[in-house]
Design an enzyme around this catalytic site. Sequence first.
Site, PDB file in Angstrom:
ATOM      1  N   HIS A 192      27.862  -3.768  25.618  1.00  0.00           N
ATOM      2  CA  HIS A 192      28.600  -4.757  24.846  1.00  0.00           C
ATOM      3  C   HIS A 192      27.649  -5.935  24.397  1.00  0.00           C
ATOM      4  O   HIS A 192      28.035  -6.369  23.445  1.00  0.00           O
ATOM      5  CB  HIS A 192      29.671  -5.312  25.960  1.00  0.00           C
ATOM      6  CG  HIS A 192      29.436  -6.329  26.650  1.00  0.00           C
ATOM      7  ND1 HIS A 192      29.263  -6.136  28.294  1.00  0.00           N
ATOM      8  CD2 HIS A 192      29.056  -7.558  26.793  1.00  0.00           C
ATOM      9  CE1 HIS A 192      28.684  -7.063  29.061  1.00  0.00           C
ATOM     10  NE2 HIS A 192      28.820  -7.953  28.117  1.00  0.00           N
ATOM     11  N   ASP A 227      29.328   1.211  29.804  1.00  0.00           N
ATOM     12  CA  ASP A 227      28.810  -0.202  29.198  1.00  0.00           C
ATOM     13  C   ASP A 227      27.165  -0.319  29.633  1.00  0.00           C
ATOM     14  O   ASP A 227      26.666  -0.916  30.706  1.00  0.00           O
ATOM     15  CB  ASP A 227      29.441  -1.623  29.907  1.00  0.00           C
ATOM     16  CG  ASP A 227      29.101  -2.962  29.135  1.00  0.00           C
ATOM     17  OD1 ASP A 227      28.477  -2.805  28.131  1.00  0.00           O
ATOM     18  OD2 ASP A 227      29.591  -3.695  29.662  1.00  0.00           O
ATOM     19  N   GLN A 245      29.463 -14.543  31.439  1.00  0.00           N
ATOM     20  CA  GLN A 245      29.109 -14.104  30.343  1.00  0.00           C
ATOM     21  C   GLN A 245      27.549 -14.188  29.920  1.00  0.00           C
ATOM     22  O   GLN A 245      27.038 -12.839  29.586  1.00  0.00           O
ATOM     23  CB  GLN A 245      29.795 -14.545  29.197  1.00  0.00           C
ATOM     24  CG  GLN A 245      31.402 -14.474  28.862  1.00  0.00           C
ATOM     25  CD  GLN A 245      32.268 -15.299  29.909  1.00  0.00           C
ATOM     26  OE1 GLN A 245      31.474 -15.958  30.756  1.00  0.00           O
ATOM     27  NE2 GLN A 245      33.432 -15.248  29.844  1.00  0.00           N
ATOM     28  N   GLY A 246      26.887 -14.938  30.159  1.00  0.00           N
ATOM     29  CA  GLY A 246      25.472 -14.950  29.761  1.00  0.00           C
ATOM     30  C   GLY A 246      24.518 -14.238  30.578  1.00  0.00           C
ATOM     31  O   GLY A 246      23.539 -13.661  30.047  1.00  0.00           O
ATOM     32  N   ASP A 247      25.126 -13.530  31.650  1.00  0.00           N
ATOM     33  CA  ASP A 247      24.380 -12.809  32.534  1.00  0.00           C
ATOM     34  C   ASP A 247      24.578 -11.485  32.298  1.00  0.00           C
ATOM     35  O   ASP A 247      23.896 -10.469  32.697  1.00  0.00           O
ATOM     36  CB  ASP A 247      24.955 -13.102  34.063  1.00  0.00           C
ATOM     37  CG  ASP A 247      24.822 -14.695  34.482  1.00  0.00           C
ATOM     38  OD1 ASP A 247      23.841 -15.069  33.992  1.00  0.00           O
ATOM     39  OD2 ASP A 247      25.732 -14.975  35.053  1.00  0.00           O
ATOM     40  N   SER A 248      25.462 -11.137  31.356  1.00  0.00           N
ATOM     41  CA  SER A 248      25.644  -9.570  31.009  1.00  0.00           C
ATOM     42  C   SER A 248      24.308  -8.828  30.788  1.00  0.00           C
ATOM     43  O   SER A 248      23.441  -9.435  30.192  1.00  0.00           O
ATOM     44  CB  SER A 248      26.546  -9.536  29.507  1.00  0.00           C
ATOM     45  OG  SER A 248      27.899  -9.960  29.860  1.00  0.00           O
TER      46      SER A 248
END
Length: 289
Positions: free
Chosen positions: A72, A117, A207-210
């Site tokens: 993603h 993902d 989110q930023g850790d995705s």
Amino acid sequence: MNLKLLICALACLVHYSTADNVGRDIKISGGTPASLGDLPYQVFVGYNLGNGTYEFCGGGLINSEWILTAAHCFEVKKDVSKAFVILGSVSLNTRPVSVKTIITHPNYISDAYNYYDIALLQLSNPVKESASIGFLNLPTFSSPAVGTLMWTAGWGLTQSGIKPTQLLKVQIPIVAQSICVNAFSDGKYNETYFLCIGDGKGKDTCQGDSGGAVVSKVNTTDTRWTVYGITSYGPEGCGLQGNRGAYSRVFNYLDFIKSNAVTSASSTPHHCSKALIVVLIAFALLLNL
Ligand SMILES: *[C@@H]1O[C@H](CO)[C@@H](O)[C@H](O)[C@H]1NC(C)=O
Ligand SMILES: *[C@@H]1O[C@H](CO)[C@@H](O)[C@H](O)[C@H]1NC(C)=O
Ligand SMILES: *[C@@H]1O[C@H](CO)[C@@H](O)[C@H](O)[C@H]1NC(C)=O
């Protein structure tokens, strides 16, 4: 706990929210700063938006050329010239390096189920392991036992547009699949594709850790960390009471990883040519004799 939230903040900047349509909180609530070399596989994966800003994810180095991250993060952003990676740094003060290949899993469909993902990035130039740069081991079994504490990390933001500065790490436990099945009431959570991880008490990724690796050294005496999960998606609001996250189950994707993350022949030919030189010298000596 703070760590998770911090990680959360990091993830926020990234594609996490756009891919999942889940607007996670971007406020960092705290965390434990990682020291250089703690989690040496951890890389910062950035994507220039062309107007002086960038989006980012985390990633994990699995060999001299390939980085494991989330699909993603690159669902629409596949221009390799805009992607960059920062290796072996917790404070992002080292030079970014370029990427030459982006491979998202061919079955990944954004905004559907988040299954598959997973993505691979190939560095333009191979790197060597050092005190601050290390490779991940791939898993030999699907998941550590429920209750096992895993490490994960990410660069957090306090708010959108503020540059991330410090890698934060957090320890979160593997929990029963049924917890995520119940937590993600849309019926999309499927244990074939994910691990369910989180203490439900505030330790969380965001989110930023995705794309960041979820690792442990369970059942291995290897000094390297083994990657079992990749930060994929979670409920709205990071680090909230009861929150658990869905992490791509790396073991399910070993074929994809092994068939694509092949290092170029550079090191082998190098050794070959060295051997060849030795043979030639031996020959020359023999002929002289
Ligand atoms: C930069 O570009 C992105 C993507 O087009 C946009 O979302 C963002 O608002 C822009 N930021 C600035 C500061 O112009
Ligand atoms: C370690 O390996 C053993 C044997 O394969 C397994 O039974 C056990 O659950 C593993 N431990 C963890 C924490 O996963
Ligand atoms: C999860 O995915 C697997 C593999 O696609 C499928 O066989 C299984 O039925 C799915 N489970 C649920 C509960 O949907």
